[in-house]
Scaffold this motif. Structure first.
Motif, PDB file in Angstrom:
ATOM      1  N   LYS A  91     -43.448  18.620  41.505  1.00  0.00           N
ATOM      2  CA  LYS A  91     -43.638  19.010  40.106  1.00  0.00           C
ATOM      3  C   LYS A  91     -44.590  18.083  39.367  1.00  0.00           C
ATOM      4  CE  LYS A  91     -41.040  20.361  35.985  1.00  0.00           C
ATOM      5  NZ  LYS A  91     -39.703  20.513  35.374  1.00  0.00           N
ATOM      6  N   TYR A  92     -44.564  16.780  39.712  1.00  0.00           N
ATOM      7  CA  TYR A  92     -45.354  15.802  38.980  1.00  0.00           C
ATOM      8  C   TYR A  92     -46.328  15.062  39.903  1.00  0.00           C
ATOM      9  CZ  TYR A  92     -41.656  16.600  35.555  1.00  0.00           C
ATOM     10  OH  TYR A  92     -40.788  17.189  34.676  1.00  0.00           O
ATOM     11  N   GLY A  93     -46.918  15.809  40.834  1.00  0.00           N
ATOM     12  CA  GLY A  93     -47.766  15.194  41.856  1.00  0.00           C
ATOM     13  C   GLY A  93     -48.883  14.334  41.298  1.00  0.00           C
ATOM     14  N   GLU A  94     -49.603  14.838  40.288  1.00  0.00           N
ATOM     15  CA  GLU A  94     -50.725  14.082  39.740  1.00  0.00           C
ATOM     16  C   GLU A  94     -50.252  12.813  39.047  1.00  0.00           C
ATOM     17  OE1 GLU A  94     -53.863  16.296  37.719  1.00  0.00           O
ATOM     18  OE2 GLU A  94     -52.989  18.152  38.521  1.00  0.00           O
ATOM     19  N   LEU A  95     -49.177  12.911  38.271  1.00  0.00           N
ATOM     20  CA  LEU A  95     -48.648  11.730  37.594  1.00  0.00           C
ATOM     21  C   LEU A  95     -48.157  10.705  38.612  1.00  0.00           C
ATOM     22  CD1 LEU A  95     -47.728  10.120  35.145  1.00  0.00           C
ATOM     23  CD2 LEU A  95     -45.632  11.493  35.099  1.00  0.00           C
ATOM     24  N   VAL A  96     -47.481  11.168  39.663  1.00  0.00           N
ATOM     25  CA  VAL A  96     -46.978  10.269  40.696  1.00  0.00           C
ATOM     26  C   VAL A  96     -48.129   9.511  41.350  1.00  0.00           C
ATOM     27  CG1 VAL A  96     -45.933  10.207  42.996  1.00  0.00           C
ATOM     28  CG2 VAL A  96     -44.829  11.488  41.160  1.00  0.00           C
ATOM     29  N   GLU A  97     -49.208  10.222  41.694  1.00  0.00           N
ATOM     30  CA  GLU A  97     -50.336   9.557  42.351  1.00  0.00           C
ATOM     31  C   GLU A  97     -51.055   8.605  41.406  1.00  0.00           C
ATOM     32  OE1 GLU A  97     -50.953   9.405  45.448  1.00  0.00           O
ATOM     33  OE2 GLU A  97     -49.368  10.822  45.948  1.00  0.00           O
ATOM     34  N   ARG A  98     -51.163   8.977  40.142  1.00  0.00           N
ATOM     35  CA  ARG A  98     -51.740   8.046  39.155  1.00  0.00           C
ATOM     36  C   ARG A  98     -50.889   6.777  39.059  1.00  0.00           C
ATOM     37  NH1 ARG A  98     -52.300  10.328  33.407  1.00  0.00           N
ATOM     38  NH2 ARG A  98     -53.114   8.216  33.101  1.00  0.00           N
ATOM     39  N   ALA A  99     -49.574   6.965  39.014  1.00  0.00           N
ATOM     40  CA  ALA A  99     -48.670   5.821  38.887  1.00  0.00           C
ATOM     41  C   ALA A  99     -48.723   4.928  40.116  1.00  0.00           C
ATOM     42  CB  ALA A  99     -47.244   6.309  38.649  1.00  0.00           C
ATOM     43  N   ARG A 100     -48.832   5.534  41.308  1.00  0.00           N
ATOM     44  CA  ARG A 100     -48.942   4.740  42.527  1.00  0.00           C
ATOM     45  C   ARG A 100     -50.222   3.915  42.529  1.00  0.00           C
ATOM     46  NH1 ARG A 100     -46.867   9.342  46.815  1.00  0.00           N
ATOM     47  NH2 ARG A 100     -44.678   8.678  46.899  1.00  0.00           N
ATOM     48  N   ARG A 104     -55.841  17.739  44.024  1.00  0.00           N
ATOM     49  CA  ARG A 104     -55.835  17.307  42.628  1.00  0.00           C
ATOM     50  C   ARG A 104     -54.999  16.054  42.441  1.00  0.00           C
ATOM     51  NH1 ARG A 104     -54.309  22.177  38.793  1.00  0.00           N
ATOM     52  NH2 ARG A 104     -54.508  20.483  37.294  1.00  0.00           N
ATOM     53  N   ALA A 105     -53.893  15.967  43.181  1.00  0.00           N
ATOM     54  CA  ALA A 105     -53.059  14.774  43.084  1.00  0.00           C
ATOM     55  C   ALA A 105     -53.805  13.559  43.615  1.00  0.00           C
ATOM     56  CB  ALA A 105     -51.766  14.979  43.869  1.00  0.00           C
ATOM     57  N   ARG A 106     -54.502  13.729  44.740  1.00  0.00           N
ATOM     58  CA  ARG A 106     -55.275  12.616  45.293  1.00  0.00           C
ATOM     59  C   ARG A 106     -56.365  12.167  44.322  1.00  0.00           C
ATOM     60  NH1 ARG A 106     -55.102  15.497  50.526  1.00  0.00           N
ATOM     61  NH2 ARG A 106     -53.725  14.358  51.943  1.00  0.00           N
ATOM     62  N   LEU A 107     -57.046  13.124  43.719  1.00  0.00           N
ATOM     63  CA  LEU A 107     -58.116  12.790  42.782  1.00  0.00           C
ATOM     64  C   LEU A 107     -57.592  12.016  41.574  1.00  0.00           C
ATOM     65  CD1 LEU A 107     -60.194  16.093  42.872  1.00  0.00           C
ATOM     66  CD2 LEU A 107     -60.964  13.818  43.604  1.00  0.00           C
ATOM     67  N   ALA A 108     -56.297  12.202  41.256  1.00  0.00           N
ATOM     68  CA  ALA A 108     -55.707  11.477  40.132  1.00  0.00           C
ATOM     69  C   ALA A 108     -55.730   9.969  40.376  1.00  0.00           C
ATOM     70  CB  ALA A 108     -54.276  11.954  39.892  1.00  0.00           C
ATOM     71  N   ARG A 109     -55.709   9.556  41.651  1.00  0.00           N
ATOM     72  CA  ARG A 109     -55.809   8.122  41.957  1.00  0.00           C
ATOM     73  C   ARG A 109     -57.136   7.559  41.450  1.00  0.00           C
ATOM     74  NH1 ARG A 109     -54.644   8.511  48.390  1.00  0.00           N
ATOM     75  NH2 ARG A 109     -52.715   9.741  48.337  1.00  0.00           N
ATOM     76  N   LEU A 110     -58.202   8.339  41.648  1.00  0.00           N
ATOM     77  CA  LEU A 110     -59.532   7.876  41.237  1.00  0.00           C
ATOM     78  C   LEU A 110     -59.621   7.723  39.724  1.00  0.00           C
ATOM     79  CD1 LEU A 110     -61.793  10.000  43.618  1.00  0.00           C
ATOM     80  CD2 LEU A 110     -60.755   7.750  44.002  1.00  0.00           C
ATOM     81  N   LYS A 111     -58.848   8.530  39.004  1.00  0.00           N
ATOM     82  CA  LYS A 111     -58.794   8.408  37.545  1.00  0.00           C
ATOM     83  C   LYS A 111     -58.273   7.034  37.147  1.00  0.00           C
ATOM     84  CE  LYS A 111     -56.979  10.748  33.431  1.00  0.00           C
ATOM     85  NZ  LYS A 111     -56.201  11.921  32.921  1.00  0.00           N
ATOM     86  N   GLU A 112     -57.291   6.542  37.893  1.00  0.00           N
ATOM     87  CA  GLU A 112     -56.745   5.215  37.594  1.00  0.00           C
ATOM     88  C   GLU A 112     -57.718   4.104  37.981  1.00  0.00           C
ATOM     89  OE1 GLU A 112     -53.982   4.125  35.829  1.00  0.00           O
ATOM     90  OE2 GLU A 112     -54.298   6.231  35.322  1.00  0.00           O
ATOM     91  N   VAL A 113     -58.410   4.261  39.111  1.00  0.00           N
ATOM     92  CA  VAL A 113     -59.416   3.264  39.495  1.00  0.00           C
ATOM     93  C   VAL A 113     -60.485   3.184  38.408  1.00  0.00           C
ATOM     94  CG1 VAL A 113     -61.150   2.601  41.193  1.00  0.00           C
ATOM     95  CG2 VAL A 113     -58.995   3.626  41.954  1.00  0.00           C
ATOM     96  N   ARG A 114     -60.914   4.334  37.897  1.00  0.00           N
ATOM     97  CA  ARG A 114     -61.914   4.364  36.829  1.00  0.00           C
ATOM     98  C   ARG A 114     -61.355   3.742  35.550  1.00  0.00           C
ATOM     99  NH1 ARG A 114     -62.926   9.322  37.141  1.00  0.00           N
ATOM    100  NH2 ARG A 114     -61.678  10.130  35.395  1.00  0.00           N
ATOM    101  N   ARG A 115     -60.086   4.009  35.253  1.00  0.00           N
ATOM    102  CA  ARG A 115     -59.477   3.440  34.037  1.00  0.00           C
ATOM    103  C   ARG A 115     -59.461   1.920  34.090  1.00  0.00           C
ATOM    104  NH1 ARG A 115     -54.150   2.356  31.476  1.00  0.00           N
ATOM    105  NH2 ARG A 115     -53.138   2.310  33.518  1.00  0.00           N
TER     106      ARG A 115
END
Length: 305
Positions: free
Chosen positions: A228-237, A280-291
């Motif tokens: 349900k929260y795949g993108e948030l989970v990957e960002r948090a990881r 999309r969940a994997r790509l959320a990791r890159l959002k955190e690297v960019r942040r």
């Protein structure tokens, strides 16, 4: 049966938790209280769920603390521990279950090692969750060490009631409250994941022993929120991995860790294919690297952004 000399409160943090998994978790805790005669209560910390936990039947017999927003697992756990009136707290994931005698083993452990930090023996489908007990910076080193770590864990658990570990897992973490509160217990900047590794590193620097207790077998579903929260989970990881390296490692190691995170993510996208449901969940990791960029610190992840 005589009451345990040590009282134990069980802290469970909820956020739109699966009702069946949460009910199973709480039922296992209630059975352990009944079977061991340990004094204590269940403290449910509701991280602003869509349906407030206190309005559901599952909260019956529990003390509920409702938060105004989703502050993350670490900060919510801190609220629960600070709300405890017992001598010891067990922080337990809402998708985990404990055996009937677990609270007795916990009471014995903290009596034997009053200044130590402990976690239960986490298993999934009958297999030990080795990642719960080991710390790492790079995904490659984790994979290379995993098999030898399993052998080491199993050998130690066959001969000892308390197994020294690199990390105490936040999914079933316990200690005397005075020890937990000395450290926070968690750094609230960790939104989800990594807070237990950070606590373990800080505790080791302070000379605190870390143990897993094979007598406290914890059945853990794990990744219950992933679908349900795949993108948030990957960002948090990703945030947790970057934050750990930034806080505890030299600058060059921290930056190399971010580079590896990008490369591993891109490799996963190639292997999984563009149509993969996890892309999309994997790509959320890159959002955190960019942040994070090249920063050495960053505000807590905000799930609304």
């Amino acid at each position: 049966m005589a009451s345990s000399p040590i009282s134990i409160d069980v802290v469970v943090v909820c956020f739109n938790s699966d009702p069946e998994l949460l009910a199973a978790c709480l039922s296992s805790v209630k059975r352990s209280y009944q079977n061991t005669n340990v004094d204590g209560r269940i403290i449910l910390v509701d991280n602003n769920s869509e349906v407030p936990v206190e309005e559901t039947d599952v909260s019956r017999g529990c003390s509920v603390v409702t938060l105004d927003s989703n502050v993350g697992f670490g900060a919510a756990s801190n609220v629960g521990v600070r709300s405890s009136t017992a001598e010891c707290s067990l922080i337990l994931n809402p998708d985990a279950c404990i055996p009937d005698d677990a609270l007795l083993h916990i009471a014995e452990a903290v009596a034997d090692w009053p200044s130590a930090l402990f976690c239960g023996w986490l298993e999934k489908s009958g297999s030990v969750q080795v990642d719960a007990f080991y710390d790492w910076e790079f995904s490659t080193s984790r994979l290379l060490r995993k098999r030898s770590n399993i052998r080491r864990l199993m050998a130690a658990s066959a001969n000892s009631r308390y197994v020294p570990v690199e990390k105490v897992c936040g999914g079933a973490l316990f200690a005397l409250n005075r020890t937990l509160l000395e450290f926070g217990p968690f750094d609230s900047k960790f939104f989800l994941y990594g807070e237990d590794a950070d606590l373990s590193r800080r505790a080791k620097k302070a000379g605190i022993d870390l143990f897993a207790v094979p007598g406290v077998v914890v059945g853990h579903v794990g990744a219950a929120s992933q679908v349900k929260y795949g993108e948030l989970v990957e960002r948090a990881r990703a945030d947790a991995a970057i934050r750990l390296a930034a806080y505890h490692r030299r600058r060059v190691v921290s930056l190399l860790q971010r580079l590896e995170l990008v490369l591993v993510t891109l490799a996963g996208l190639i292997v999984g294919g563009k149509s993969s449901s996890s892309s999309r969940a994997r790509l959320a990791r890159l959002k955190e690297v960019r942040r994070w960029g090249l920063a050495s610190d960053m505000e807590r992840l905000d799930p609304r952004r």
